[in-house]
Design a protein around this motif. Sequence first.
Motif, PDB file in Angstrom:
ATOM      1  N   VAL A 129     -41.969  56.507  22.140  1.00 26.52           N
ATOM      2  CA  VAL A 129     -42.829  57.252  21.222  1.00 26.52           C
ATOM      3  C   VAL A 129     -42.752  56.696  19.814  1.00 26.52           C
ATOM      4  O   VAL A 129     -43.770  56.580  19.109  1.00 26.52           O
ATOM      5  N   THR A 130     -41.539  56.335  19.385  1.00 24.14           N
ATOM      6  CA  THR A 130     -41.344  55.959  17.978  1.00 24.14           C
ATOM      7  C   THR A 130     -41.380  54.460  17.733  1.00 24.14           C
ATOM      8  O   THR A 130     -41.279  54.031  16.590  1.00 24.14           O
ATOM      9  N   SER A 131     -41.552  53.660  18.787  1.00 27.43           N
ATOM     10  CA  SER A 131     -41.513  52.205  18.623  1.00 27.43           C
ATOM     11  C   SER A 131     -42.467  51.695  17.549  1.00 27.43           C
ATOM     12  O   SER A 131     -42.080  50.881  16.704  1.00 27.43           O
ATOM     13  N   PRO A 132     -43.742  52.143  17.524  1.00 27.05           N
ATOM     14  CA  PRO A 132     -44.645  51.652  16.472  1.00 27.05           C
ATOM     15  C   PRO A 132     -44.166  52.024  15.077  1.00 27.05           C
ATOM     16  O   PRO A 132     -44.363  51.283  14.117  1.00 27.05           O
ATOM     17  N   ILE A 133     -43.482  53.200  14.972  1.00 24.64           N
ATOM     18  CA  ILE A 133     -43.035  53.659  13.655  1.00 24.64           C
ATOM     19  C   ILE A 133     -41.804  52.883  13.215  1.00 24.64           C
ATOM     20  O   ILE A 133     -41.729  52.363  12.098  1.00 24.64           O
ATOM     21  N   THR A 134     -40.806  52.787  14.128  1.00 24.35           N
ATOM     22  CA  THR A 134     -39.579  52.096  13.750  1.00 24.35           C
ATOM     23  C   THR A 134     -39.809  50.620  13.487  1.00 24.35           C
ATOM     24  O   THR A 134     -39.143  50.007  12.667  1.00 24.35           O
ATOM     25  N   LYS A 135     -40.795  50.052  14.191  1.00 25.75           N
ATOM     26  CA  LYS A 135     -41.084  48.636  13.977  1.00 25.75           C
ATOM     27  C   LYS A 135     -41.604  48.405  12.569  1.00 25.75           C
ATOM     28  O   LYS A 135     -41.401  47.359  11.963  1.00 25.75           O
ATOM     29  N   LEU A 136     -42.300  49.432  12.031  1.00 28.18           N
ATOM     30  CA  LEU A 136     -42.840  49.306  10.683  1.00 28.18           C
ATOM     31  C   LEU A 136     -41.871  49.822   9.624  1.00 28.18           C
ATOM     32  O   LEU A 136     -41.764  49.262   8.534  1.00 28.18           O
ATOM     33  N   LEU A 137     -41.164  50.907   9.932  1.00 24.67           N
ATOM     34  CA  LEU A 137     -40.383  51.589   8.907  1.00 24.67           C
ATOM     35  C   LEU A 137     -38.890  51.266   8.916  1.00 24.67           C
ATOM     36  O   LEU A 137     -38.224  51.460   7.913  1.00 24.67           O
ATOM     37  N   LEU A 138     -38.320  50.821  10.049  1.00 27.87           N
ATOM     38  CA  LEU A 138     -36.877  50.657  10.147  1.00 27.87           C
ATOM     39  C   LEU A 138     -36.486  49.248  10.570  1.00 27.87           C
ATOM     40  O   LEU A 138     -35.689  49.039  11.464  1.00 27.87           O
ATOM     41  N   GLU A 139     -37.094  48.254   9.929  1.00 26.80           N
ATOM     42  CA  GLU A 139     -36.736  46.871  10.197  1.00 26.80           C
ATOM     43  C   GLU A 139     -36.162  46.248   8.932  1.00 26.80           C
ATOM     44  O   GLU A 139     -36.659  46.495   7.827  1.00 26.80           O
ATOM     45  N   PHE A 140     -35.119  45.432   9.123  1.00 24.12           N
ATOM     46  CA  PHE A 140     -34.393  44.879   7.983  1.00 24.12           C
ATOM     47  C   PHE A 140     -34.074  43.405   8.233  1.00 24.12           C
ATOM     48  O   PHE A 140     -33.854  42.996   9.369  1.00 24.12           O
ATOM     49  N   LYS A 141     -34.056  42.649   7.163  1.00 24.21           N
ATOM     50  CA  LYS A 141     -33.552  41.282   7.194  1.00 24.21           C
ATOM     51  C   LYS A 141     -32.142  41.299   6.612  1.00 24.21           C
ATOM     52  O   LYS A 141     -31.901  41.925   5.575  1.00 24.21           O
ATOM     53  N   VAL A 142     -31.217  40.629   7.291  1.00 15.29           N
ATOM     54  CA  VAL A 142     -29.812  40.664   6.895  1.00 15.29           C
ATOM     55  C   VAL A 142     -29.346  39.249   6.562  1.00 15.29           C
ATOM     56  O   VAL A 142     -29.407  38.346   7.409  1.00 15.29           O
ATOM     57  N   PHE A 143     -28.872  39.087   5.334  1.00 15.45           N
ATOM     58  CA  PHE A 143     -28.323  37.812   4.883  1.00 15.45           C
ATOM     59  C   PHE A 143     -26.917  38.051   4.345  1.00 15.45           C
ATOM     60  O   PHE A 143     -26.328  39.092   4.583  1.00 15.45           O
ATOM     61  N   GLY A 144     -26.360  37.104   3.610  1.00 13.51           N
ATOM     62  CA  GLY A 144     -25.021  37.251   3.056  1.00 13.51           C
ATOM     63  C   GLY A 144     -23.962  36.793   4.037  1.00 13.51           C
ATOM     64  O   GLY A 144     -24.179  35.866   4.820  1.00 13.51           O
ATOM     65  N   LEU A 152     -20.249  38.179   6.533  1.00 14.79           N
ATOM     66  CA  LEU A 152     -19.732  39.312   7.301  1.00 14.79           C
ATOM     67  C   LEU A 152     -19.084  40.359   6.409  1.00 14.79           C
ATOM     68  O   LEU A 152     -19.158  41.552   6.695  1.00 14.79           O
ATOM     69  N   ASP A 153     -18.448  39.949   5.335  1.00  9.50           N
ATOM     70  CA  ASP A 153     -17.790  40.901   4.446  1.00  9.50           C
ATOM     71  C   ASP A 153     -18.662  41.347   3.278  1.00  9.50           C
ATOM     72  O   ASP A 153     -18.305  42.299   2.577  1.00  9.50           O
ATOM     73  N   LYS A 154     -19.785  40.679   3.075  1.00 10.34           N
ATOM     74  CA  LYS A 154     -20.666  41.044   1.961  1.00 10.34           C
ATOM     75  C   LYS A 154     -22.100  40.748   2.372  1.00 10.34           C
ATOM     76  O   LYS A 154     -22.690  39.752   1.973  1.00 10.34           O
ATOM     77  N   SER A 155     -22.654  41.645   3.164  1.00  7.62           N
ATOM     78  CA  SER A 155     -24.003  41.437   3.692  1.00  7.62           C
ATOM     79  C   SER A 155     -25.054  41.995   2.740  1.00  7.62           C
ATOM     80  O   SER A 155     -24.791  42.858   1.907  1.00  7.62           O
ATOM     81  N   ASP A 156     -26.269  41.495   2.892  1.00  8.72           N
ATOM     82  CA  ASP A 156     -27.408  41.912   2.070  1.00  8.72           C
ATOM     83  C   ASP A 156     -28.534  42.336   3.011  1.00  8.72           C
ATOM     84  O   ASP A 156     -29.146  41.509   3.673  1.00  8.72           O
ATOM     85  N   TRP A 157     -28.778  43.639   3.074  1.00  4.21           N
ATOM     86  CA  TRP A 157     -29.824  44.193   3.924  1.00  4.21           C
ATOM     87  C   TRP A 157     -31.099  44.386   3.097  1.00  4.21           C
ATOM     88  O   TRP A 157     -31.099  45.142   2.131  1.00  4.21           O
ATOM     89  N   SER A 158     -32.149  43.712   3.495  1.00  2.07           N
ATOM     90  CA  SER A 158     -33.429  43.818   2.781  1.00  2.07           C
ATOM     91  C   SER A 158     -34.421  44.563   3.655  1.00  2.07           C
ATOM     92  O   SER A 158     -34.724  44.134   4.784  1.00  2.07           O
ATOM     93  N   TYR A 159     -34.934  45.673   3.141  1.00  2.00           N
ATOM     94  CA  TYR A 159     -35.885  46.489   3.887  1.00  2.00           C
ATOM     95  C   TYR A 159     -37.222  45.763   3.985  1.00  2.00           C
ATOM     96  O   TYR A 159     -37.743  45.242   3.004  1.00  2.00           O
ATOM     97  N   VAL A 160     -37.759  45.686   5.198  1.00  2.00           N
ATOM     98  CA  VAL A 160     -39.065  45.067   5.412  1.00  2.00           C
ATOM     99  C   VAL A 160     -40.102  46.181   5.345  1.00  2.00           C
ATOM    100  O   VAL A 160     -40.223  46.986   6.279  1.00  2.00           O
ATOM    101  N   ASN A 161     -40.855  46.263   4.208  1.00  2.00           N
ATOM    102  CA  ASN A 161     -41.797  47.380   4.058  1.00  2.00           C
ATOM    103  C   ASN A 161     -43.077  47.144   4.849  1.00  2.00           C
ATOM    104  O   ASN A 161     -43.328  46.069   5.383  1.00  2.00           O
ATOM    105  N   ILE A 162     -43.907  48.186   4.900  1.00  2.00           N
ATOM    106  CA  ILE A 162     -45.114  48.151   5.724  1.00  2.00           C
ATOM    107  C   ILE A 162     -46.054  47.041   5.293  1.00  2.00           C
ATOM    108  O   ILE A 162     -46.594  46.293   6.115  1.00  2.00           O
ATOM    109  N   LEU A 163     -46.254  46.897   3.980  1.00  2.00           N
ATOM    110  CA  LEU A 163     -47.188  45.890   3.492  1.00  2.00           C
ATOM    111  C   LEU A 163     -46.731  44.488   3.872  1.00  2.00           C
ATOM    112  O   LEU A 163     -47.532  43.632   4.260  1.00  2.00           O
ATOM    113  N   GLU A 164     -45.403  44.256   3.796  1.00  4.48           N
ATOM    114  CA  GLU A 164     -44.880  42.937   4.164  1.00  4.48           C
ATOM    115  C   GLU A 164     -45.101  42.663   5.634  1.00  4.48           C
ATOM    116  O   GLU A 164     -45.468  41.565   6.029  1.00  4.48           O
ATOM    117  N   LYS A 165     -44.892  43.689   6.479  1.00  9.49           N
ATOM    118  CA  LYS A 165     -45.114  43.509   7.905  1.00  9.49           C
ATOM    119  C   LYS A 165     -46.569  43.197   8.210  1.00  9.49           C
ATOM    120  O   LYS A 165     -46.886  42.354   9.048  1.00  9.49           O
TER     121      LYS A 165
END
Length: 408
Positions: free
Chosen positions: A349-364, A366-379
Amino acid sequence: LERPVNADATFAVNIDNSDFSLVLALDVGPCAYRGVPIKYAKGTVSAYGTNIYTSVVVYPLQAESSTGPIAGKLIYREESESLEIDASSAMDLQQTVSVINILNHGELKPIQCAKPVHLTTQGIIALDTKKSTVKNALTGKISFEEGTILNVGVRDVTCDLKINGYSASFDNVRGTSLGGGKIAGGIIFDFPNYSATSTLFTTSATLANMSFSDFSKVLKITDTRAGKISINMALLGRPCNRTIATLAGEGNLTIRDSLISRMPVFAGFTDQLARHVPGVSSLVNQSSGSMDFSVENGVLRTDNLVIEGDVFSMNGRGTCDLDTEALDFVMRANFFKKESLVGRIAHLVTSPITKLLLEFKVFGTLDKSDWSYVNILEKITDNLPSISGQPKTTSEFPTPPSTPVPER
């Protein structure tokens, strides 16, 4: 030698053919052998020879290095430039490999023994890489009570030793981590023409229910972590100053009963939830995970990382440079555990929503990660054609640059 050698000798010569025999009862004081300090060495040395070749038998041999005893029988044969060995010892690991003159160029550096290594061995070794007419052929047993392997504390380690020609294998390795996990596997070192600079190793290992705190020390991460980890893996590489950067292979791992969400690498996920989905960050309690992985030039890659908790689960894919700990991942959060009935329904049910709203790019790292939120417009814009009308071809998961294999 630090004192005169005590010796009793008998000597005989055959006048007809010049054959001779010499028997010495020796008591040698503090000395050194292949750089290993020896407190004393006692034994009977019997030399037998012709006008062409000589053989020397040392038996019984009793000696003690600065870290432990040596006992057994040695036979030197000049004709083949070989040494036959039937001996046992309980010495420091580095002293042991120095005495047998194999794998003494740092190949065993990842192994540190807090107590003497017990070795029993039988067979023959070539003493000269050019003159010897025999090849190495040794078998034996090795054990040590306490030490570290790749910084992981271990105890009660045992294995079978086999040295054959230009290879040395440690088979049927068994041991226990300090946290109680079981360790099993084996490793083979290949050193073509005895060349230390060309040495390669191949290993297969199984770690069962190892403390996550113990395993984290492999990557030199020291903050406390709860939970258990199990791994099956097969790797090859080069024993050198940057062994991790040379690794290649594959495997799989599972984590359970952990506090994954509290690890520094996932701290950014909690922060992002608090920022974009107010009120639910307190429900982040991921406690289990799994993935299959491959490794090339020290870079781990996975396409099926799964991290699960009571409310949120996460799927991810990407790379981690095991040498530098650099991360390049895309993570997607889902509601509930995907494997449960509720989770499957919620995921559908929520796959279309989570794919747009709850996706992140992770860099950095293991001890100092950087989570960047992928917003709707970027997707949306990532999936739109470019101005020229051609669809974008940039991969979501860029291939990491190849890490060169370092020279020794």
